[in-house]
Design a protein around this motif. Structure first.
Motif: not given
Ligand SMILES: NC(=O)c1ccc[n+]([C@@H]2O[C@H](COP(=O)([O-])OP(=O)(O)OC[C@H]3O[C@@H](n4cnc5c(N)ncnc54)[C@H](OP(=O)(O)O)[C@@H]3O)[C@@H](O)[C@H]2O)c1
Length: 164
Positions: A65-90
């Motif tokens: 939920x943390x919109x300031x959360x950062x991961x400095x790695x090219x293989x990591x994508x931070x998302x904040x809602x399950x809907x975003x994930x489902x859209x990508x999966x589609x």
């Protein structure tokens, strides 16, 4: 396509203090074989329990939920809602693997096309359980016993369930 992949004890236990309750290299190998080259989705707690690093050879989507959360790695994508994930999966031709933990398995419960469950026999202690789940919507199409040996001391089997 959304695939849930997890390992549990017979009572549904999946975690202990941010880690797995058992050591079972055969299951880690199975997980790797299934997911390599694909996308994993995991909760912030599971990701941090793995040392805050993605598993090699896979893209990791981290949910927080943390919109300031950062991961400095090219293989990591931070998302904040399950809907975003489902859209990508589609949009993807490849499957997306929901890889835990308990909160994240629950979030996607209505949407799995396939379940890959490892069941491990043993007396384990822990604090995270697979969420309540309606298996009647799925059909068990494959069940394979794992090999017990020096390095894999717990009897275990691999199950594949497909949505009816
Ligand atoms: N046996 C297995 O196959 C397996 C697999 C994976 C994990 N595990 C185990 O499971 C345990 C961790 O499970 P857990 O349930 O405590 O934590 P988790 O599911 O890994 O992560 C929970 C976090 O995900 C984020 N989150 C949850 N719902 C969200 C939403 N709707 N939108 C955005 N972000 C959301 C939140 O992060 P923020 O707090 O940052 O907002 C939340 O604290 C560990 O012990 C781990 O080892 C076991």
């Amino acid at each position: 396509m959304l695939i849930a992949i997890w390992a549990q004890a017979e009572d549904g236990l999946i975690g202990r203090k941010g880690h797995l309750p058992w050591r079972l290299p055969a299951d880690l190998q199975f997980f790797k074989q299934q997911t390599l080259g694909n996308t994993l989705v995991m909760g912030r707690k599971t990701f941090e329990g793995m040392g805050g690093r993605p598993l090699p050879g896979r893209r990791t989507i981290l949910l927080t939920h943390d919109i300031s959360y950062r991961v400095d790695h090219p293989d990591v994508l931070v998302m904040h809602t399950p809907e975003e994930v489902r859209q990508l999966a589609e949009q993807l031709d490849q499957p997306v693997f929901i890889a835990g933990g308990a909160q994240i398995y629950q979030l996607f419960e209505p949407y799995y096309d396939l379940l890959l469950r490892t069941v491990i026999e043993g007396d384990f202690a822990g604090d995270a359980y697979f969420p309540p789940f309606d298996f009647t919507s799925y059909e068990l199409v494959e069940q394979t016993d794992g090999i017990v040996d020096e390095k894999n001391k717990y009897p275990h089997h691999f199950e594949k369930w497909i949505r009816k």
